[in-house]
Design a protein around this motif. Sequence first.
Motif, PDB file in Angstrom:
ATOM      1  N   TYR A   1      -2.920  72.410  15.283  1.00  0.00           N
ATOM      2  CA  TYR A   1      -2.763  71.689  16.546  1.00  0.00           C
ATOM      3  C   TYR A   1      -3.929  72.056  17.458  1.00  0.00           C
ATOM      4  CZ  TYR A   1       2.020  70.662  15.057  1.00  0.00           C
ATOM      5  OH  TYR A   1       3.112  70.216  14.365  1.00  0.00           O
ATOM      6  N   PHE A   2      -4.544  71.038  18.081  1.00  0.00           N
ATOM      7  CA  PHE A   2      -5.643  71.252  19.021  1.00  0.00           C
ATOM      8  C   PHE A   2      -5.129  70.953  20.431  1.00  0.00           C
ATOM      9  CE2 PHE A   2      -7.770  70.845  15.023  1.00  0.00           C
ATOM     10  CZ  PHE A   2      -8.949  71.579  15.133  1.00  0.00           C
ATOM     11  N   GLU A   3      -5.088  71.977  21.263  1.00  0.00           N
ATOM     12  CA  GLU A   3      -4.542  71.872  22.617  1.00  0.00           C
ATOM     13  C   GLU A   3      -5.674  72.092  23.614  1.00  0.00           C
ATOM     14  OE1 GLU A   3      -0.578  73.664  24.734  1.00  0.00           O
ATOM     15  OE2 GLU A   3      -2.010  75.120  23.946  1.00  0.00           O
ATOM     16  N   VAL A   4      -5.766  71.236  24.621  1.00  0.00           N
ATOM     17  CA  VAL A   4      -6.886  71.282  25.560  1.00  0.00           C
ATOM     18  C   VAL A   4      -6.535  72.151  26.761  1.00  0.00           C
ATOM     19  CG1 VAL A   4      -8.475  69.934  26.977  1.00  0.00           C
ATOM     20  CG2 VAL A   4      -7.611  68.977  24.823  1.00  0.00           C
ATOM     21  N   TRP A   5      -7.170  73.322  26.799  1.00  0.00           N
ATOM     22  CA  TRP A   5      -7.116  74.259  27.933  1.00  0.00           C
ATOM     23  C   TRP A   5      -5.749  74.936  28.039  1.00  0.00           C
ATOM     24  CZ3 TRP A   5     -11.858  75.196  29.498  1.00  0.00           C
ATOM     25  CH2 TRP A   5     -12.083  75.988  30.644  1.00  0.00           C
ATOM     26  N   ASN A   6      -5.534  75.606  29.164  1.00  0.00           N
ATOM     27  CA  ASN A   6      -4.302  76.342  29.439  1.00  0.00           C
ATOM     28  C   ASN A   6      -4.007  76.284  30.928  1.00  0.00           C
ATOM     29  OD1 ASN A   6      -2.174  78.515  28.798  1.00  0.00           O
ATOM     30  ND2 ASN A   6      -3.366  79.488  30.428  1.00  0.00           N
ATOM     31  N   GLU A   7      -2.823  75.803  31.274  1.00  0.00           N
ATOM     32  CA  GLU A   7      -2.294  75.782  32.638  1.00  0.00           C
ATOM     33  C   GLU A   7      -3.313  75.263  33.660  1.00  0.00           C
ATOM     34  OE1 GLU A   7      -0.497  79.642  33.316  1.00  0.00           O
ATOM     35  OE2 GLU A   7       1.042  79.254  31.801  1.00  0.00           O
TER      36      GLU A   7
END
Length: 560
Positions: free
Chosen positions: A196-202
Motif C-alpha cells: 500500500y502506498f500512502e501519501v504523507w502523515n497527518e
Amino acid sequence: MHKLAMTLLCAAAIQAAAQAPSTNPVSIQVNLAKPVGAYTPIYRWFGYDESNYTTMKYGKQLLGELHDLSPEPVYIRAHHLLTSGNGVAELKWSSSNVFTVDANGKPVYDFTITDKTFDEFQRAGVRPVVELGFMPKDLATKIPGVDEYQVRYPKSTISGASNNPPRDYALWGELVRRYTEHLVQRYGKSEVSSWYFEVWNEPDIAYWHGTPEEYYKLYDYAVDGVRKALPNAIVGGPASTGPASEKASVFLNNFLKHCLNDKSAADGKAIPLDFISFHPKGRPTVVDGHVQMGLANELNAAAKGFSIVASYPKYAHLPIILSEADPEGCAACSMKVNPANAYRNGPLYPAYTATAIKSLFDLRDQYKVDLIAMLSWAFEFEGKEYFEGFRTLSTNGIDKPILNVFRMAGLMSGERVSTNSTGQIPLKDILSSGVRNADDVDALATKGDREAAVMIWDYHDDDVPAVGAQVQVTISGIPSNIKRVLLQHYRIDETHSNSYHVWKAMGSPQEPTQAQYARLKEAGQLELLSSPKWLNVADGKVTIATELPRQATSLLHLKW
C-alpha cells in the motif's frame, strides 16, 4: 523456596485477593452456527516513527515475531522513508537520504539506506505500507521562521523543514516515481503490487506546513509518480488525524471531495484513490492517582470517520486503513514523561485492545464499511531502559503483554459468529461515556475449519484493583457428529503472559543476568492458563467456566 518464586507467589496471592471473582457469574453465549460477518485480520498491522530501527538488533528480532503471529501477511508502516539524513534513528526521527541536489542543481538519487530497511522487511516476510514522506532537505520549500531541517526530541520534531511542501511539485512527483521504480526493480512487480502506498502523515496538523490545497497537490503528484512506475499500485490517503474533531472531519471530507470532483494537478485526469486512511486515538489521563483510559475517544473518532466514508457512494466500499489506531498519540513519550502512559507495560493495554477490536468490528457492521486495518503504532526503542513505558511491543528484546493479544487474534480465523454476554457494556454506552461504571465482560468469537476461538475479557477504563468476574461460556453450534473437542485456554493477566510482572518480581533489574533474561524471554510468550483438555460435547454444546480478573484477556481455542 527460590526468592523469585516466593515473590511471584506473594504477588499472585495479593492480586487474587484484590480481584476475587464476583458471586454473580457472567453468562456468555456463543453460537457457531450464526455467522455475523467476516473475520478480517485487522490486527496484523503495525508502525513506528523510527524506520531505521528496522535494521537494528531488536528491530530485526521483533519483525520476525510479528510475521509469526499471523497466518496472513503482516503489514508495517514507518515514517521518514524519504527524509534526509545519515540513517541513524533518534526518538521520533529517522532518515534515508534518497534525494539530494549536486553542485550543478541536478537531482541525485541514492537508495542505499532505504534498501536496508526494505531488505529487512523482505527477510522477515512482512509487507510495507510505503508512507511517502517526509520532504527531503534539498526539495523542501523555504518557509519564514522554519530555519532548521531536523528538530530533535523533546522539542517538536514536526516543526522543522522536513514537513514543508516541495519547492517543485513536478520534482516531488519524479522522486516518488524513481522511488517506486526502484522498489519494483529490486523486489519485483508482483510483490510491490501487494503493498500500500500512502501519501504523507497527518497533513491536517503540523506534520504538514502547507495548506490543505497544497496537500491535495502533493497527493496528486505522488500518486501520479507511483502509478507511472507501477500502474496497478494501491494508492491512498490522507492519513489524517481522528475525525472526531471538526478540523479533522472537514479535512477528510474535503480530501474526498477533491478526489471525487477535481482533476489531478499532475496530469489533468481523474484522481486515483484505492483506500482511505485516518488515525483514531484514545486519551488516557491520571485520575485520583491512577490511569484512566479514554477508549470512547478512539471509538468515536473511528465512528465519525466511518460515517464520512459511508456518505460517499463512490467510496463507501473502499478499504479503510486506520493507519494509526492507539490509546493515545505519542509512542515515544514514556511514562516518565507522561504518567498516564503507565498503562503500556501490563495487562490493561491488551484488555483495552481486545475491547477496541470487537468495537471496531461492530462499528464496521453498523456503517457497512470495509475496515481492513487497525494499525497499532507500536514497535520497539533501542537503547532504552527496560519497561521505561514507551508504547512498544517489546523492550530490549523482551515481549510485553500487548504483543500476546495480537498472538491471540492470530489464532482466530474464518467467520465472526454471534456472541451475547450478560456482562457486556453496549457499544452506544461505550461511545457516550466509556467503560467507567461496570466492567465490560464480553467476547469476540470465530468459527474456522474444524476449529473455533472465543476471546473474552474483563475491561475497565480505570486501572485500579477490583472484583473480577466469574464467567460461564456456552459454545453451541458445534457440528452434530463431533463428540469431543480439544480446549486450549490462553490467558493474559497479572501473572500470565506478563513479562512485566516477572521483571518487577526480580527487583526491576536494568542489567538482568543471563538467567534472568532467559526467564523474561519465556514470560513474554503467550501462556496457557492450564493444560489442554478434551471436553465432551452434548447436543452440539460445551460449557467452560473460568475466573476472569479485571483487565484480563483469555482465548478459548477449540479444535475437533
